[in-house]
Motif scaffolding. Structure first.
Motif, short mmCIF file in Angstrom:
data_model
loop_
_atom_site.label_atom_id
_atom_site.label_comp_id
_atom_site.label_asym_id
_atom_site.label_seq_id
_atom_site.Cartn_x
_atom_site.Cartn_y
_atom_site.Cartn_z
N MET A 134 -11.44 2.91 1.72
CA MET A 134 -11.02 3.22 0.37
C MET A 134 -10.80 1.89 -0.35
O MET A 134 -9.96 1.09 0.03
CB MET A 134 -9.72 4.02 0.43
CG MET A 134 -9.14 4.43 -0.89
SD MET A 134 -10.08 5.58 -1.90
CE MET A 134 -10.42 6.90 -0.78
N ALA A 135 -11.54 1.67 -1.38
CA ALA A 135 -11.44 0.43 -2.14
C ALA A 135 -10.14 0.42 -2.93
O ALA A 135 -9.68 1.43 -3.43
CB ALA A 135 -12.63 0.31 -3.09
N LEU A 136 -9.58 -0.78 -3.05
CA LEU A 136 -8.38 -0.91 -3.86
C LEU A 136 -8.79 -0.87 -5.32
O LEU A 136 -9.72 -1.55 -5.75
CB LEU A 136 -7.66 -2.22 -3.54
CG LEU A 136 -7.13 -2.34 -2.12
CD1 LEU A 136 -6.47 -3.69 -1.93
CD2 LEU A 136 -6.16 -1.24 -1.82
N LEU A 137 -8.09 -0.08 -6.10
CA LEU A 137 -8.44 0.11 -7.51
C LEU A 137 -7.34 -0.42 -8.42
O LEU A 137 -7.08 0.13 -9.47
CB LEU A 137 -8.69 1.59 -7.78
CG LEU A 137 -9.79 2.24 -6.97
CD1 LEU A 137 -9.83 3.73 -7.24
CD2 LEU A 137 -11.13 1.61 -7.28
N THR A 138 -6.68 -1.49 -8.04
CA THR A 138 -5.53 -1.95 -8.79
C THR A 138 -5.87 -2.94 -9.89
O THR A 138 -5.03 -3.25 -10.71
CB THR A 138 -4.50 -2.60 -7.84
OG1 THR A 138 -5.15 -3.67 -7.17
CG2 THR A 138 -3.97 -1.59 -6.86
N ALA A 139 -7.09 -3.43 -9.97
CA ALA A 139 -7.44 -4.46 -10.94
C ALA A 139 -7.18 -4.01 -12.38
O ALA A 139 -6.78 -4.81 -13.21
CB ALA A 139 -8.89 -4.88 -10.77
N ARG A 140 -7.40 -2.75 -12.71
CA ARG A 140 -7.23 -2.25 -14.07
C ARG A 140 -5.92 -1.50 -14.27
O ARG A 140 -5.71 -0.95 -15.33
CB ARG A 140 -8.41 -1.37 -14.44
CG ARG A 140 -9.72 -2.15 -14.47
CD ARG A 140 -10.86 -1.23 -14.71
NE ARG A 140 -10.96 -0.37 -13.52
CZ ARG A 140 -11.70 0.70 -13.41
NH1 ARG A 140 -12.44 1.09 -14.40
NH2 ARG A 140 -11.73 1.41 -12.31
N LEU A 141 -5.09 -1.45 -13.28
CA LEU A 141 -3.81 -0.76 -13.43
C LEU A 141 -2.92 -1.55 -14.39
O LEU A 141 -2.79 -2.76 -14.28
CB LEU A 141 -3.12 -0.62 -12.07
CG LEU A 141 -1.76 0.06 -12.05
CD1 LEU A 141 -1.87 1.50 -12.52
CD2 LEU A 141 -1.19 0.02 -10.64
N ASP A 142 -2.34 -0.85 -15.33
CA ASP A 142 -1.44 -1.47 -16.30
C ASP A 142 -0.37 -2.25 -15.54
O ASP A 142 0.35 -1.69 -14.71
CB ASP A 142 -0.82 -0.37 -17.16
CG ASP A 142 0.07 -0.88 -18.26
OD1 ASP A 142 0.71 -1.93 -18.08
OD2 ASP A 142 0.13 -0.22 -19.29
N PRO A 143 -0.24 -3.57 -15.80
CA PRO A 143 0.75 -4.38 -15.07
C PRO A 143 2.18 -3.84 -15.19
O PRO A 143 2.97 -4.00 -14.27
CB PRO A 143 0.63 -5.76 -15.72
CG PRO A 143 -0.73 -5.78 -16.33
CD PRO A 143 -1.04 -4.36 -16.74
N SER A 144 2.50 -3.18 -16.30
CA SER A 144 3.86 -2.66 -16.45
C SER A 144 4.11 -1.52 -15.46
O SER A 144 5.25 -1.30 -15.03
CB SER A 144 4.11 -2.18 -17.88
OG SER A 144 3.31 -1.05 -18.19
N VAL A 145 3.06 -0.79 -15.09
CA VAL A 145 3.21 0.29 -14.10
C VAL A 145 3.51 -0.32 -12.74
O VAL A 145 4.41 0.13 -12.02
CB VAL A 145 1.94 1.17 -14.06
CG1 VAL A 145 2.05 2.20 -12.95
CG2 VAL A 145 1.73 1.85 -15.40
N ARG A 146 2.76 -1.35 -12.37
CA ARG A 146 3.00 -2.04 -11.09
C ARG A 146 4.43 -2.60 -11.05
O ARG A 146 5.13 -2.44 -10.06
CB ARG A 146 1.99 -3.16 -10.89
CG ARG A 146 2.17 -3.89 -9.58
CD ARG A 146 1.24 -5.08 -9.46
NE ARG A 146 -0.14 -4.69 -9.33
CZ ARG A 146 -0.71 -4.30 -8.20
NH1 ARG A 146 0.02 -4.22 -7.10
NH2 ARG A 146 -1.97 -3.99 -8.16
N THR A 147 4.86 -3.21 -12.15
CA THR A 147 6.20 -3.79 -12.21
C THR A 147 7.27 -2.70 -12.11
O THR A 147 8.25 -2.84 -11.37
CB THR A 147 6.38 -4.59 -13.52
OG1 THR A 147 5.41 -5.64 -13.53
CG2 THR A 147 7.77 -5.17 -13.63
N SER A 148 7.08 -1.62 -12.85
CA SER A 148 8.02 -0.50 -12.81
C SER A 148 8.14 0.08 -11.40
O SER A 148 9.24 0.36 -10.91
CB SER A 148 7.58 0.58 -13.80
OG SER A 148 8.36 1.73 -13.67
N LEU A 149 7.00 0.25 -10.75
CA LEU A 149 7.00 0.79 -9.39
C LEU A 149 7.67 -0.18 -8.42
O LEU A 149 8.47 0.23 -7.58
CB LEU A 149 5.56 1.10 -8.96
CG LEU A 149 5.37 1.80 -7.63
CD1 LEU A 149 6.15 3.11 -7.57
CD2 LEU A 149 3.88 2.06 -7.39
N ALA A 150 7.38 -1.47 -8.55
CA ALA A 150 8.01 -2.48 -7.69
C ALA A 150 9.53 -2.49 -7.90
O ALA A 150 10.29 -2.59 -6.93
CB ALA A 150 7.42 -3.86 -7.97
#
Length: 168
Positions: free
Chosen positions: A1-17
């Motif tokens: 399964m390829a990682l598909l995080t390149a286009r994920l909104d950075p604010s979503v990644r930050t919020s999840l972290a």
């Protein structure tokens, strides 16, 4: 399964972290009508209107993807019904299927009367480093788990499966 995080909104990644207290390992993601669905190794994370909820893969009883309507539906092991409308789903439905399926170690259909059955399942918590497992008995249509004869039959089937795997 390829990682598909390149286009994920950075604010979503930050919020999840921020919510998890650590940088998440994101396997796949999709925008929903009200937020995001993010697949993590052990959990389905769903952001709705800025709030995160988490559904461990091993606690999803069954589900499915309807490409025509863009709907991902599932039922959790407690009977709760869930649905997400995915926008540009990409590989997310494949990840959903792979993670739920990967959590299943063993399953056995147990007849409990004429045209009736229950299912005994051993599920693995994909988010547990220790490989924690859980046994479950899921009644089929019309099966009453409070019926003494059914309960006795299912307990015997569950014990037999536990003995087969040497897991209590």
């Amino acid at each position: 399964m390829a990682l598909l995080t390149a286009r994920l909104d950075p604010s979503v990644r930050t919020s999840l972290a921020d919510r998890l207290g650590e940088r998440p390992r994101i396997l796949a993601w999709a925008r929903t009508a009200h937020g995001w669905a993010v697949g993590l190794p052990g959990t389905l994370a769903v952001q709705t209107d800025g709030e995160w909820t988490f559904q461990p893969w091993h606690e999803i009883g069954h589900g499915g993807w309807d490409a025509a309507t863009g709907r991902l539906r599932w039922e959790d092991v407690d009977g709760g019904q869930h649905e997400l409308v995915l926008q540009r789903a990409g590989r997310f439905p494949d990840l959903f299927n792979e993670r739920v399926t990967s959590s299943i170690v063993f399953t056995r259909r147990v007849p409990v009367g004429r045209d009736r059955h229950a299912t005994v399942t051993l599920r693995r918590d994909l988010g547990s480093d220790a490989g924690a497992t859980t046994w479950r008995v899921t009644p089929g249509p019309g099966v009453d788990l409070t019926d003494a004869a059914v309960s006795e039959q299912l307990e015997a089937a569950l014990q037999e499966a536990r003995n087969d795997f040497s897991i209590s």
